[in-house]
Design a protein around this motif. Structure first.
Motif, PDB file in Angstrom:
ATOM      1  N   UNK A 112      28.956  53.471  58.283  1.00 46.99           N
ATOM      2  CA  UNK A 112      27.564  53.904  58.437  1.00 46.99           C
ATOM      3  C   UNK A 112      26.738  53.776  57.158  1.00 46.99           C
ATOM      4  N   UNK A 113      27.293  53.171  56.105  1.00 42.69           N
ATOM      5  CA  UNK A 113      26.567  53.014  54.849  1.00 42.69           C
ATOM      6  C   UNK A 113      26.435  51.536  54.492  1.00 42.69           C
ATOM      7  N   UNK A 114      27.562  50.831  54.462  1.00 46.97           N
ATOM      8  CA  UNK A 114      27.568  49.424  54.098  1.00 46.97           C
ATOM      9  C   UNK A 114      28.437  49.166  52.889  1.00 46.97           C
ATOM     10  N   UNK A 115      28.343  47.958  52.336  1.00 46.89           N
ATOM     11  CA  UNK A 115      29.227  47.577  51.238  1.00 46.89           C
ATOM     12  C   UNK A 115      28.705  47.973  49.865  1.00 46.89           C
ATOM     13  N   UNK A 116      29.634  48.150  48.948  1.00 46.59           N
ATOM     14  CA  UNK A 116      29.351  48.320  47.531  1.00 46.59           C
ATOM     15  C   UNK A 116      30.337  47.456  46.768  1.00 46.59           C
ATOM     16  N   UNK A 117      29.920  46.930  45.631  1.00 49.35           N
ATOM     17  CA  UNK A 117      30.764  46.009  44.868  1.00 49.35           C
ATOM     18  C   UNK A 117      31.109  46.570  43.507  1.00 49.35           C
ATOM     19  N   UNK A 118      32.306  46.219  43.036  1.00 48.43           N
ATOM     20  CA  UNK A 118      32.693  46.511  41.661  1.00 48.43           C
ATOM     21  C   UNK A 118      32.026  45.511  40.726  1.00 48.43           C
ATOM     22  N   UNK A 119      32.265  45.666  39.427  1.00 46.79           N
ATOM     23  CA  UNK A 119      31.597  44.809  38.434  1.00 46.79           C
ATOM     24  C   UNK A 119      31.993  43.346  38.576  1.00 46.79           C
ATOM     25  N   UNK A 120      33.239  43.072  38.892  1.00 43.27           N
ATOM     26  CA  UNK A 120      33.687  41.701  39.115  1.00 43.27           C
ATOM     27  C   UNK A 120      34.088  40.976  37.855  1.00 43.27           C
ATOM     28  N   UNK A 121      34.712  39.818  38.079  1.00 47.07           N
ATOM     29  CA  UNK A 121      35.169  38.978  36.975  1.00 47.07           C
ATOM     30  C   UNK A 121      35.264  37.544  37.486  1.00 47.07           C
ATOM     31  N   UNK A 122      35.074  36.575  36.596  1.00 52.02           N
ATOM     32  CA  UNK A 122      35.233  35.175  36.955  1.00 52.02           C
ATOM     33  C   UNK A 122      36.707  34.819  36.899  1.00 52.02           C
ATOM     34  N   UNK A 123      37.191  34.172  37.966  1.00 52.31           N
ATOM     35  CA  UNK A 123      38.588  33.760  38.069  1.00 52.31           C
ATOM     36  C   UNK A 123      38.612  32.257  38.327  1.00 52.31           C
ATOM     37  N   UNK A 124      39.367  31.532  37.496  1.00 49.61           N
ATOM     38  CA  UNK A 124      39.502  30.080  37.646  1.00 49.61           C
ATOM     39  C   UNK A 124      40.843  29.765  38.284  1.00 49.61           C
ATOM     40  N   UNK A 125      40.808  28.992  39.370  1.00 46.69           N
ATOM     41  CA  UNK A 125      42.024  28.606  40.091  1.00 46.69           C
ATOM     42  C   UNK A 125      42.124  27.091  40.038  1.00 46.69           C
ATOM     43  N   UNK A 126      43.292  26.581  39.637  1.00 42.39           N
ATOM     44  CA  UNK A 126      43.518  25.134  39.606  1.00 42.39           C
ATOM     45  C   UNK A 126      44.732  24.804  40.466  1.00 42.39           C
ATOM     46  N   UNK A 127      44.905  23.532  40.760  1.00 41.97           N
ATOM     47  CA  UNK A 127      46.035  23.089  41.574  1.00 41.97           C
ATOM     48  C   UNK A 127      45.588  22.509  42.902  1.00 41.97           C
ATOM     49  N   UNK A 128      46.555  22.146  43.707  1.00 43.08           N
ATOM     50  CA  UNK A 128      46.299  21.569  45.026  1.00 43.08           C
ATOM     51  C   UNK A 128      46.054  22.677  46.040  1.00 43.08           C
ATOM     52  N   UNK A 129      45.153  22.457  46.998  1.00 42.51           N
ATOM     53  CA  UNK A 129      44.909  23.463  48.034  1.00 42.51           C
ATOM     54  C   UNK A 129      46.169  23.732  48.861  1.00 42.51           C
ATOM     55  N   UNK A 130      46.353  24.969  49.251  1.00 47.21           N
ATOM     56  CA  UNK A 130      47.455  25.357  50.132  1.00 47.21           C
ATOM     57  C   UNK A 130      46.869  25.521  51.526  1.00 47.21           C
ATOM     58  N   UNK A 131      47.327  24.685  52.435  1.00 52.94           N
ATOM     59  CA  UNK A 131      46.835  24.745  53.806  1.00 52.94           C
ATOM     60  C   UNK A 131      47.743  25.650  54.620  1.00 52.94           C
TER      61      UNK A 131
END
Length: 185
Positions: A135-154
Motif C-alpha cells: 500500500x506504499x510502493x518501492x523504496x531504494x537503497x543508495x546502490x552501487x555500480x557493478x561490472x559483470x564480464x564474461x559470456x551470457x548464461x542462458x
C-alpha cells in the motif's frame, strides 16, 4: 536606422554572454532512478555489496538493515533494482533473508537483510536494494555500480510451466464462455 543597429548589437551581446554562462555551468547526468530513493516508512541503511566486479556465474550478495520509521506494522518484500543499457535476464535470485516472498516489519524494528544473486549477463549495472511496502510502493537503497564480464548464461525455458499455464488459462476461458449467457445483437 541607429536604433535598429543598437538593437542588433545588444541582442548579439546578450546571446554571447548567455552562451558563455552555458559553458561555465557544468551539466549533471544521472542513471534514471526514480526521484524517491528512500521510503518515508522504512529506511535502508548500511547497504553493502560483496563485490563490484564479477564474471557471469559469480554471486553478488547485498546486505544491510531495514529501519522502520513508523509506529504500525508493515508488510513488505525485497528485490534488486538493476539499471543498465542492456535489457534481459540479468540476475538469478539464489537466497533472500528475511526468507520468503512477503515478510512483516514490526513498528520501530531494525531488520538485517541479505540478498544473493548470480550474474547471468555481462554489462555495467547500477544495483540498488529495492524494498516494496504494501500500500506504499518501492523504496531504494543508495546502490552501487557493478561490472559483470564474461559470456551470457542462458537459462533453459521451463516449457512444462508454460504448458501448465496455457492449460489453466484455456480452462478458465472455457468456463467463462460456457457459463456466459449468449446475447443476440
Amino acid at each position: 536606422m541607429m536604433e535598429s543597429k543598437t538593437l542588433v548589437v545588444t541582442a548579439l551581446a546578450t546571446v554571447m554572454v548567455l552562451s558563455a554562462f552555458a559553458v561555465i555551468f557544468q551539466s549533471a547526468d544521472a542513471h534514471g532512478v526514480q526521484a524517491q530513493l528512500q521510503s518515508r516508512f522504512v529506511r535502508i541503511d548500511n547497504e553493502q555489496f560483496s563485490d563490484n566486479t564479477l564474471n557471469t556465474g559469480d554471486t553478488l550478495t547485498v546486505t544491510g538493515e531495514l529501519h522502520s520509521l513508523v509506529n504500525k506494522p508493515l508488510r513488505a518484500w525485497m528485490s534488486l533494482f538493476s539499471d543498465s543499457a542492456n535489457a534481459g535476464n540479468r540476475w538469478e535470485f539464489l537466497t533472500r533473508d528475511p526468507p520468503g516472498n512477503i515478510f512483516d516489519i514490526a513498528p520501530g524494528a531494525v531488520i538485517p537483510y541479505s540478498i544473493t544473486v548470480k550474474a547471468l549477463e555481462p554489462g555495467t549495472y547500477h544495483v540498488h536494494t529495492q524494498l516494496n511496502i504494501e500500500h506504499v510502493g518501492p523504496g531504494l537503497g543508495r546502490g552501487q555500480t557493478v561490472n559483470v564480464s564474461g559470456e551470457p548464461i542462458l537459462k533453459p525455458i521451463p516449457y512444462g510451466n508454460i504448458v501448465y499455464q496455457c492449460i489453466i488459462i484455456g480452462v478458465g476461458l472455457g468456463v467463462t464462455f460456457a457459463t456466459r449467457p449468449w446475447q443476440v445483437i
